[in-house]
Design a protein around this motif. Structure first.
Motif, short mmCIF file in Angstrom:
data_model
loop_
_atom_site.label_atom_id
_atom_site.label_comp_id
_atom_site.label_asym_id
_atom_site.label_seq_id
_atom_site.Cartn_x
_atom_site.Cartn_y
_atom_site.Cartn_z
N PRO A 73 0.81 -1.23 0.00
CA PRO A 73 0.00 0.00 0.00
C PRO A 73 0.84 1.27 0.00
N ARG A 74 1.95 1.28 0.73
CA ARG A 74 2.80 2.47 0.77
C ARG A 74 3.40 2.75 -0.60
N ASP A 75 3.83 1.70 -1.31
CA ASP A 75 4.39 1.85 -2.64
C ASP A 75 3.32 2.37 -3.62
N LEU A 76 2.11 1.82 -3.51
CA LEU A 76 1.02 2.26 -4.38
C LEU A 76 0.70 3.74 -4.13
N ALA A 77 0.73 4.14 -2.86
CA ALA A 77 0.48 5.54 -2.52
C ALA A 77 1.56 6.44 -3.10
N LEU A 78 2.80 5.97 -3.06
CA LEU A 78 3.91 6.75 -3.61
C LEU A 78 3.77 6.91 -5.13
N VAL A 79 3.37 5.84 -5.81
CA VAL A 79 3.14 5.92 -7.26
C VAL A 79 2.00 6.89 -7.55
#
Length: 185
Positions: A18-24
């Motif tokens: 989820p953190r990576d998706l939020a960063l993208v």
């Protein structure tokens, strides 16, 4: 567009959290601030039809680049930062050229509705293709195919759209060089 609901699914299937998706998503949002620069460049050159085709071809290559970059978050972030303003610019240019193509501007709402229905059917088709091929990678193959097909169709149709503003008056070589020089300053 039609691929956005699936890009998060693709990223999560590739092992991103989820953190990576939020960063993208954040990079995608910030990348949108570059849209005025793309628009300014295209407007100054007065080459909307040609720019639209070039942007679509660049988007084709960028979307296909996501597949080999799937293992690198940094590469995905870089691709997203480049793709975001170009994708939105392509949408804006298409809307503008479609609007200028109509003698009666009041018909644009119906055309926009048909475009929205088209994107909705594309989203459903992507979902069906994902189910059929059993891979989320089909998202990027289909998106790239759609961009390339539209670029080729637009190139073929451009000679018939010569009278459509804002490209109705071709830019002379001197004007082009002058505008390019101003952009590079």
């Amino acid at each position: 567009g039609a691929y956005l609901p699936f890009s998060s699914l693709w990223l999560s299937e590739k092992g991103y959290g989820p953190r990576d998706l939020a960063l993208v998503a954040l990079v995608d949002s910030i990348g949108c601030f570059l849209l005025p620069f793309v628009g300014n460049f295209v407007d100054k050159l007065r080459m909307h039809n040609a720019s639209f085709v070039v942007i679509l071809l660049i988007l084709t290559a960028l979307k296909l680049s996501y597949l080999p970059a799937a293992g690198s978050l940094v590469a995905i972030l870089a691709l997203t930062a480049i793709t975001a303003p170009l994708l939105r610019a392509a949408n804006c240019i298409l809307d503008t050229l479609a609007l200028y193509a109509f003698v009666e501007r009041g018909n644009f709402a119906r055309v926009r509705l048909m475009g929205d229905l088209g994107w909705g059917s594309c989203a459903m088709s992507v979902g069906l293709a994902m189910d059929y091929f059993r891979t989320e990678d089909v998202i990027y193959w289909l998106f790239a195919s759609a961009c390339c097909t539209l670029a080729l169709a637009w190139t073929a149709a451009t000679p018939f759209m010569a009278a459509i503003r804002p490209d109705s008056k071709p830019m002379s070589t001197a004007e082009f060089c002058s505008q390019a020089e101003r952009l590079l300053r």
